[in-house]
Motif scaffolding. Structure first.
Motif, PDB file in Angstrom:
ATOM      1  N   UNK A  19      -2.007  -3.346 -11.592  1.00 43.46           N
ATOM      2  CA  UNK A  19      -3.149  -2.400 -11.577  1.00 43.46           C
ATOM      3  C   UNK A  19      -3.231  -1.764 -10.395  1.00 43.46           C
ATOM      4  N   UNK A  20      -3.930  -0.641 -10.045  1.00 46.37           N
ATOM      5  CA  UNK A  20      -4.372  -0.069  -9.132  1.00 46.37           C
ATOM      6  C   UNK A  20      -5.830  -0.145  -8.792  1.00 46.37           C
ATOM      7  N   UNK A  21      -6.115  -0.497  -7.590  1.00 45.71           N
ATOM      8  CA  UNK A  21      -7.504  -0.794  -7.322  1.00 45.71           C
ATOM      9  C   UNK A  21      -8.464   0.529  -7.635  1.00 45.71           C
ATOM     10  N   UNK A  22      -9.308   0.371  -8.102  1.00 44.64           N
ATOM     11  CA  UNK A  22     -10.449   1.700  -8.610  1.00 44.64           C
ATOM     12  C   UNK A  22     -10.854   2.376  -7.285  1.00 44.64           C
ATOM     13  N   UNK A  23     -11.163   3.589  -7.622  1.00 45.68           N
ATOM     14  CA  UNK A  23     -11.966   4.479  -6.485  1.00 45.68           C
ATOM     15  C   UNK A  23     -12.993   3.982  -6.406  1.00 45.68           C
ATOM     16  N   UNK A  24     -13.803   4.336  -5.046  1.00 46.00           N
ATOM     17  CA  UNK A  24     -15.019   3.702  -5.036  1.00 46.00           C
ATOM     18  C   UNK A  24     -16.068   4.430  -5.925  1.00 46.00           C
ATOM     19  N   UNK A  25     -17.003   3.590  -6.481  1.00 42.04           N
ATOM     20  CA  UNK A  25     -17.883   4.319  -7.522  1.00 42.04           C
ATOM     21  C   UNK A  25     -17.586   3.860  -8.647  1.00 42.04           C
ATOM     22  N   UNK A  26     -16.451   2.932  -9.085  1.00 41.34           N
ATOM     23  CA  UNK A  26     -16.420   2.290 -10.384  1.00 41.34           C
ATOM     24  C   UNK A  26     -16.997   0.787 -10.081  1.00 41.34           C
ATOM     25  N   UNK A  48      -2.039  -6.525  -8.056  1.00 42.81           N
ATOM     26  CA  UNK A  48      -2.964  -5.416  -7.434  1.00 42.81           C
ATOM     27  C   UNK A  48      -2.400  -4.740  -6.382  1.00 42.81           C
ATOM     28  N   UNK A  49      -2.056  -3.270  -6.591  1.00 47.52           N
ATOM     29  CA  UNK A  49      -1.561  -2.506  -5.418  1.00 47.52           C
ATOM     30  C   UNK A  49      -2.388  -2.285  -4.311  1.00 47.52           C
ATOM     31  N   UNK A  50      -1.907  -2.136  -2.999  1.00 55.16           N
ATOM     32  CA  UNK A  50      -2.573  -1.731  -1.955  1.00 55.16           C
ATOM     33  C   UNK A  50      -2.354  -0.515  -1.406  1.00 55.16           C
ATOM     34  N   UNK A  51      -3.354   0.222  -0.851  1.00 58.19           N
ATOM     35  CA  UNK A  51      -3.539   1.574  -0.544  1.00 58.19           C
ATOM     36  C   UNK A  51      -3.845   1.946   0.975  1.00 58.19           C
ATOM     37  N   UNK A  52      -3.060   2.471   1.654  1.00 54.69           N
ATOM     38  CA  UNK A  52      -3.504   2.586   2.990  1.00 54.69           C
ATOM     39  C   UNK A  52      -4.619   3.661   3.225  1.00 54.69           C
ATOM     40  N   UNK A  53      -5.472   3.297   4.368  1.00 52.29           N
ATOM     41  CA  UNK A  53      -6.554   4.559   4.615  1.00 52.29           C
ATOM     42  C   UNK A  53      -5.723   5.728   5.196  1.00 52.29           C
ATOM     43  N   UNK A  54      -6.588   6.587   4.743  1.00 55.51           N
ATOM     44  CA  UNK A  54      -6.107   8.058   5.232  1.00 55.51           C
ATOM     45  C   UNK A  54      -6.962   8.576   6.189  1.00 55.51           C
ATOM     46  N   UNK A  55      -6.513   9.502   6.943  1.00 56.25           N
ATOM     47  CA  UNK A  55      -7.649  10.201   7.667  1.00 56.25           C
ATOM     48  C   UNK A  55      -7.742  11.811   7.528  1.00 56.25           C
ATOM     49  N   UNK A  75     -10.638  -2.684  -1.834  1.00 55.62           N
ATOM     50  CA  UNK A  75      -9.261  -3.244  -1.458  1.00 55.62           C
ATOM     51  C   UNK A  75      -8.830  -4.024  -2.420  1.00 55.62           C
ATOM     52  N   UNK A  76      -7.373  -4.339  -2.263  1.00 53.84           N
ATOM     53  CA  UNK A  76      -6.698  -5.271  -3.240  1.00 53.84           C
ATOM     54  C   UNK A  76      -7.407  -6.618  -3.290  1.00 53.84           C
ATOM     55  N   UNK A  77      -7.718  -7.177  -1.904  1.00 59.66           N
ATOM     56  CA  UNK A  77      -8.332  -8.515  -2.019  1.00 59.66           C
ATOM     57  C   UNK A  77      -9.722  -8.719  -2.703  1.00 59.66           C
ATOM     58  N   UNK A  78     -10.579  -7.628  -2.514  1.00 62.88           N
ATOM     59  CA  UNK A  78     -11.766  -7.787  -3.119  1.00 62.88           C
ATOM     60  C   UNK A  78     -11.543  -7.510  -5.002  1.00 62.88           C
ATOM     61  N   UNK A  79     -10.520  -6.669  -5.308  1.00 56.43           N
ATOM     62  CA  UNK A  79     -10.279  -6.707  -6.533  1.00 56.43           C
ATOM     63  C   UNK A  79      -9.606  -7.941  -7.384  1.00 56.43           C
ATOM     64  N   UNK A  94      -0.796  -7.004  -3.331  1.00 56.29           N
ATOM     65  CA  UNK A  94       0.164  -6.400  -2.346  1.00 56.29           C
ATOM     66  C   UNK A  94      -0.082  -6.330  -1.089  1.00 56.29           C
ATOM     67  N   UNK A  95       0.722  -6.342  -0.180  1.00 53.49           N
ATOM     68  CA  UNK A  95       0.314  -6.503   1.366  1.00 53.49           C
ATOM     69  C   UNK A  95       1.560  -5.037   1.714  1.00 53.49           C
ATOM     70  N   UNK A  96       0.738  -4.195   2.353  1.00 57.06           N
ATOM     71  CA  UNK A  96       1.953  -3.285   2.756  1.00 57.06           C
ATOM     72  C   UNK A  96       1.802  -3.015   4.450  1.00 57.06           C
ATOM     73  N   UNK A  97       2.846  -2.663   4.889  1.00 62.30           N
ATOM     74  CA  UNK A  97       3.070  -2.424   6.737  1.00 62.30           C
ATOM     75  C   UNK A  97       2.150  -1.307   6.974  1.00 62.30           C
ATOM     76  N   UNK A  98       2.031  -0.248   6.193  1.00 67.36           N
ATOM     77  CA  UNK A  98       1.531   1.140   6.348  1.00 67.36           C
ATOM     78  C   UNK A  98       0.239   1.234   6.927  1.00 67.36           C
TER      79      UNK A  98
END
Ligand code: FAD
Length: 321
Positions: A19-26, A48-55, A75-79, A94-98
């Motif tokens: 699964x993909x962690x939800x967007x903020x607000x869910x 649970x997938x992990x997603x890098x922060x964007x700017x 975050x994946x850890x919170x989910x 999931x843990x990512x280098x990015x």
């Protein structure tokens, strides 16, 4: 329980779900309800997938640009912690280098161990939307093989061993590590042989098993698995599947994941292109057919990329497991 133990103790194929962690607000409850339909099938674990922060960059009144962090997902850890609290199921972040330094990854590992999580999937992650090619974060890892090596080294270090209060015999590995593999090759690789040689680096660094990128022609998986064995990769290779659920995915999936969609599947979807329900049905039937064939070929498990959809996946699980 570690995935390596689940795999070695299983006598028949089992499903796993990503699964993909939800967007903020869910809310937490909304997330947990969304995965409730899967729980009827008693999955052994949920990734649970992990997603890098964007700017994002904003132009200021004085003509300069300011950089702002955009953190869109929980975050994946919170989910993982939320799922563990509600359901009796293993969770695999999931843990990512990015976008992450080595030290931040060590801190993440400490947090996971604190929660009692001892399974992870180690990945490089992709470039930022604003970048053409992946560039490692200063102080971070460039490849997933380096990440796997870094995790194994960290756990072997004296300071880590001192920090650990639990009983673990020296040499025992706390984390069971999965890594990604690409039956149709990773899009940056010059050829499949080079990509498999790089995959072997991840296994040699300490990965316990492989989960593949999605594919729609099982022959791609069978050929890949054979090539991996010929290259000396001996760990389990879990096939990853995703049912097509919209007409747009016919072009979006090849573009995003650099994969082929077979002619027969393409034609079947084009024939019902104006009927959303029929597309959903065609995609689910194709995926169920793939899943049954993989099980008949003796795969240890089948991994489903749910991407927030539960109805088609539960239909497939009902038919296949
Ligand atoms: P790597 O194994 O590092 O490989 C990346 C490329 O570099 C490949 O072309 C490889 O051949 C090459 N390479 C590797 N090592 C070397 C080396 N030493 N020298 C030269 N070249 C090398 N992305 C996310 O952001 N979050 C997720 O949660 C996530 N989950 C995923 C789960 C699975 C099962 C899979 C298959 C993919 C997932 N992805 C995720 C996508 C993944 O991050 C991207 O596909 C990424 O582009 C590559 O990640 P990797 O770990 O396979 O990278």
């Amino acid at each position: 329980m570690k995935v390596s133990d689940i795999l070695s103790g299983s006598t028949k194929a089992y499903p796993s779900l990503e699964i993909v962690p939800p967007m903020r607000g869910m809310t937490k409850n909304e997330l947990l309800e969304s995965i409730a339909p899967f729980m009827e099938f008693s999955p052994k674990y949920i990734n649970v997938t992990s997603h890098r922060d964007e700017y994002e960059f904003k132009s200021e009144a004085d003509g300069s640009f300011s950089r702002h962090l955009v953190r869109n997902r929980i975050s994946e850890t919170t989910v993982c912690a939320a799922i563990m609290e509600r359901y009796d199921v293993e969770v695999i972040p999931h843990i990512i280098c990015a976008g992450t330094t080595k030290e931040e990854i060590e801190s993440k590992l400490d947090n996971l161990e604190f929660l009692g999580i001892n399974n992870i999937v180690a990945l490089r992650g992709d470039s930022m939307a604003s970048e053409k090619r992946f560039s490692p974060t200063p102080g971070g890892y460039a490849y997933a093989s380096e990440l796997v090596e870094g995790i194994r080294k960290y756990q072997g270090s004296a300071s880590y061993q001192r920090k650990r209060k639990s009983e673990m015999t020296s040499g025992e590995r706390y984390f069971c590590i999965g890594v990604g593999g690409y039956p149709e090759k990773h899009f940056e690789s010059p050829n499949i042989e080079t990509d498999i040689a790089n995959l072997k680096k991840k296994v040699d660094a300490g990965a316990d098993y492989i989960i593949t990128q999605m594919f729609f022609d099982n022959q791609a998986y069978y050929d890949f698995a054979e090539k991996c064995r010929q290259a000396g990769i001996e760990v389990p290779i879990i096939p990853g599947l995703k049912p097509i659920s919209s007409f747009r995915q016919l072009t979006m999936l090849p573009e995003t994941f650099s994969l082929d969609i077979p002619v027969d599947l393409t034609k079947a979807i084009e024939e019902v292109k104006d009927d959303k329900a029929a597309i959903y049905q065609v995609g689910a039937e194709w995926c169920a057919m793939q899943c049954k064939d993989l099980i008949a070929h003796g795969v240890p498990a089948v991994h489903f990329y749910t991407m927030g959809k539960s109805q088609n996946i539960t239909e497939i699980l009902k038919q296949c497991f």
